[in-house]
Design a protein around this motif. Structure first.
Motif, short mmCIF file in Angstrom:
data_model
loop_
_atom_site.label_atom_id
_atom_site.label_comp_id
_atom_site.label_asym_id
_atom_site.label_seq_id
_atom_site.Cartn_x
_atom_site.Cartn_y
_atom_site.Cartn_z
N SER A 200 -41.99 -10.95 -28.16
CA SER A 200 -41.35 -11.85 -27.20
C SER A 200 -39.85 -11.91 -27.43
CB SER A 200 -41.95 -13.25 -27.29
OG SER A 200 -41.75 -13.81 -28.57
N SER A 452 -36.29 -6.55 -18.45
CA SER A 452 -36.94 -7.65 -19.17
C SER A 452 -36.23 -8.96 -18.86
CB SER A 452 -36.90 -7.42 -20.68
OG SER A 452 -37.55 -6.23 -21.04
N TYR A 454 -36.39 -12.89 -20.62
CA TYR A 454 -36.92 -13.54 -21.81
C TYR A 454 -36.30 -14.92 -21.98
CZ TYR A 454 -32.54 -11.87 -23.87
OH TYR A 454 -31.22 -11.62 -24.13
N ARG A 473 -41.46 -13.27 -23.03
CA ARG A 473 -40.78 -12.11 -22.44
C ARG A 473 -41.72 -11.46 -21.43
NH1 ARG A 473 -37.05 -7.64 -24.13
NH2 ARG A 473 -36.35 -9.08 -25.74
#
Length: 772
Positions: A200, A452, A454, A473
């Motif tokens: 994550s 991504s 997060y 994430r």
């Protein structure tokens, strides 16, 4: 003690004193803000940092005293103590600075002083003492090395350089394993280890653990050093470092060259040349720009792989486990005079930090990572060899852009949100170099992009005794259509559909509670992790010996349809301080469920040419997972000045869901159940220091083809003791001179790591000059 006065936009000033109130000159003072580290040294006990906006942590280390760390507050006083366990600050656990007592995840830190006492020159060997880690070196200096965490495979451990991923996109599992053996210690301030899920925070590969190599950030008065040494195996090593600050610029740099002339069998020469540097410029009181460089160029003569070919079948029991007896039940790795590997990587990064308000800051980073590996093998050597020298090239590059915002709405709550873009490119070229119609030359180029989003949040309650951390994430992947150039062989992937790994969702939660009266910290951590298939696993190929055809042939290995590897994990533990913080005991229970793993079949039991859509005779497929569970314990004792003992024991029980490699064997291969390490340092007078480093592991299983299929072989564990004796010849206000010697493997025990012989007893001597 340290007196610290924090004035927003005016800087931080302080004074370092010993327990008797005398100023401590030359003490190292580190200021942490998020992932940023600034460094200076005291002069006449005093130090100053010009910019200290936002929450900051400070760490002070002075020779002969306990390392201390605290959150910076107005008029804070910290008294240095002669004895006691170091109070460290860690970054990797949450992607931002925390004191050790705040960290809710299982972490370890090895700083530059630790590495120097043990005289380690390679990151992997330095990590051998860390609980939960398994280090394998297959044949000596410069040879292939791997790091496995908590019984998982090597690709489940992520490697970072200053918090940014380091991996070889052209490697088999797109991890860092191909360069672990050449990740040398050049200009590091420390190495941090996070055990447990970290995807994550750090994305793919951070399933079992995360190794973060933190570069020296320079700063303070000009300083540097020169080290030269030589010894057994024909080892020659030279390293030079420099650092300091000039006006608004802080800098550090290091150069290294290692040359191993002989190696274990006298024909295992290797060399490595590298450089590592860092520079940070304060653009304004609230903004900075930093750059980092890490490069390495390496070469090694490799040996043939261990094999059972040529061993009489009568030497093996008909059923059960086979004892691994070199020359009797198997042949260990043997000299292959024309087999060699070369590799190089360079990693560059730029990081811009901007304070937008006293409670809000932003960070934008860019990293460029290039990797290249070349394998050559000719007809010389034992066993089955190609008729003429063949060639395999693997090249990769990754561009990563990351932007994040950190917000601290209250003194007890910190929130981070960010976006990351990654573009990776891969090239694999194989050529058997055979003249005429039998020549096979293949080149594959592939590319993948990922995006991504997060977040991370940390909340502190009860006067920062209770810490709750959560992070998450999501990452998606887009695979471009590969390009192929085939000569002398059909293109098995010509009509393959472009497959893309599904979106990854990962999350972590961690909780820590510290009881100051009893010196007890309770912690728990749970999360899930993900590893995207590497481009080699999707489209890779190579040469192998075919017993059916009686020669070395080319084969595709990859499968474009591969799904990702998935993991779920949880751990909980306790850290206990005793005897006025002179002793710290730690214990952790962990459990990891591998939901699915990418496997390789070379037995034609699963990947069969007749049914495989790519007509492969061996290759990758989505296999079953397994379970790994165990305990990690450690003790650190610093009873008096000049005495330190650190020891760890860990137990790992790692099993697979199916007996795919060896029938009726579910134990994970290569994993010893019991491991123990200890490092003891003792000052002998004012100028002499002795360090003893011990490692011991139990037996484990590995698999070789024997008879009609794969059989399990039991290898004895390793017992290894190293001793370093150091003596300071001269010390002045400007420089110091140190002479040292090291005995490696002083018991001279013969042991093998997965069938490759480890070095016996060797010695070295060196001289180090430090300028300050």
């Amino acid at each position: 003690m340290i007196s610290i006065f924090l004035i927003c936009f005016a800087g931080l000033r302080g004074l370092v004193e010993d327990p008797q109130g005398k100023p401590v000159d030359g003490a190292e003072v580190l200021l942490y803000r998020g992932t940023s580290i600034e460094r200076t040294r005291t002069q006449a006990g005093r130090f100053e940092f010009p910019n200290t906006e936002g929450r900051a942590l400070i760490e002070v280390a002075a020779e002969g005293f306990r390392r201390v760390s605290r959150e910076v507050e107005d008029n804070q006083v910290i008294r240095l103590e002669v004895a006691g366990v170091d109070q460290r600050i860690v970054i990797t656990a949450e992607g931002a600075a925390q004191t050790f007592d705040e960290a809710a995840k299982s972490t370890s830190v090895l700083d530059a002083a630790d590495l120097s006492r043990r005289n380690e020159n390679n990151v992997a060997e330095a990590l051998r003492e860390v609980p939960g880690l398994l280090i394998r070196n297959l044949g000596g200096p410069g040879q292939l090395s791997t790091i496995r965490t908590r019984g998982l495979r090597a690709e489940a451990t992520a490697v970072l350089i200053d918090g940014l991923r380091f991996r070889d996109v052209a490697a088999i599992q797109a991890d860092a394993s191909g360069f672990i053996g050449n990740l040398n210690i050049i200009n590091l301030s420390r190495v941090e280890v996070l055990r447990g899920s970290g995807s994550s925070l750090y994305g793919t590969n951070a399933a079992g653990g995360t190794i973060n190599l933190v570069t020296d950030t320079g700063g303070g008065p000009a300083h540097g050093g020169i080290l030269v040494e030589g010894g057994g195996l024909g080892l020659l090593r030279a390293r030079a470092t420099a650092g300091g600050a000039w006006k608004k610029l802080a800098y550090s740099a290091g150069l290294l060259h290692i040359n191993v002339l002989n190696g274990i069998d006298g024909n295992d020469a290797s060399r490595s040349s590298g450089a590592q540097g860092f520079a940070k410029y304060a653009i304004a009181s609230s903004a900075s720009l930093s750059g980092r460089l890490f490069v390495s160029d390496d070469f090694v003569q490799t040996n043939a792989s261990p094999t059972t070919s040529g061993i009489p079948a009568a030497n093996w029991p008909a059923t059960g486990i086979i004892p691994a007896v070199p020359g009797a039940t198997y042949f260990p790795g043997r000299d292959d005079p024309d087999s060699r590997r070369s590799g190089r990587f360079y990693s560059t990064a730029l990081v811009y930090r901007q304070l937008l308000a006293p409670t809000v800051d932003t960070q934008i980073s860019y990293q460029r990572l290039n990797t290249a590996r070349n394998f050559q093998n000719g007809p010389a050597g034992v066993g089955f060899q190609p008729a003429v020298p063949n060639l395999s090239d693997f090249d990769g590059n990754i561009d990563t852009v990351d932007a994040r915002l950190n917000w601290r709405p209250t003194s007890w709550w910190t929130v981070t949100g960010g976006y990351e873009y990654e573009n990776e490119n891969y090239r694999n070229a194989d050529d058997n170099r055979v003249n005429g119609p039998s020549r096979v030359a293949v080149e594959t180029r592939a590319a993948q992009r990922s995006n991504s989003l997060y977040f991370a949040s940390q909340m502190a309650f009860a006067a920062r005794r209770l810490i709750l951390s959560v992070s998450g994430r999501t990452q998606d992947f887009r695979l471009d259509r590969p390009r192929f150039l085939y000569t002398g062989n059909a293109n098995n992937y010509e009509n393959a559909a472009v497959a893309t790994a599904p979106r990854a969702w990962t999350g972590d939660a961690a909780l820590a509670y510290f009881l100051p009266r009893s010196g007890t910290k309770l912690r728990a951590h749970a999360g899930n992790a993900y590893r995207a298939p590497g481009l080699y696993e999707r489209y890779g190929s190579g040469f192998f010996f075919s017993s059916a055809l009686g020669g070395v042939v080319y084969s595709p290995y990859g499968d474009p349809r591969l799904a990702p590897d998935r993991y779920n994990s949880a751990d909980g533990g306790i850290d206990q301080y005793l005897f006025r913080d002179k002793l710290r005991l730690s214990g952790t229970l962990f459990y990891t469920r591998t939901v699915s793993n990418t496997q390789f079949d070379s037995s034609a039991s699963i990947v069969r040419s007749a049914t495989d859509p790519f007509r492969r005779t061996s290759g990758y497929y989505n296999g079953s997972g397994g379970i790994s569970r165990g305990i990690e314990t450690s003790v650190e004792l610093r009873p008096v000045r000049g005495t330190m003992l650190r020891s760890s024991y860990w137990f790992i029980n790692s099993d697979t869901d199916q007996d795919l490699t060896v029938r009726r064997l579910w134990d994970a291969l290569g994993i010893p159940r019991h491991s123990w390490s200890a490092v003891a340092t003792q000052q002998l007078g004012r100028r002499t220091e002795l360090t003893v480093d011990l490692f011991r592991s139990s037996s484990y299983y590995n698999a070789f083809f024997a008879g009609s299929g794969s059989r399990a072989f039991r290898f004895d564990g390793a017992t290894k003791i190293d001793v370093v004796l150091s003596h300071e010849l001269l010390r002045t206000d400007a420089y110091s001179v140190r002479l040292y010697g090291k005995g490696d493997q002083i018991l001279n025990r013969t042991y093998y790591e997965n069938g490759f012989r480890a070095a016996g007893a060797t010695g070295l001597a060196g001289l180090q000059v430090q300028f300050r």
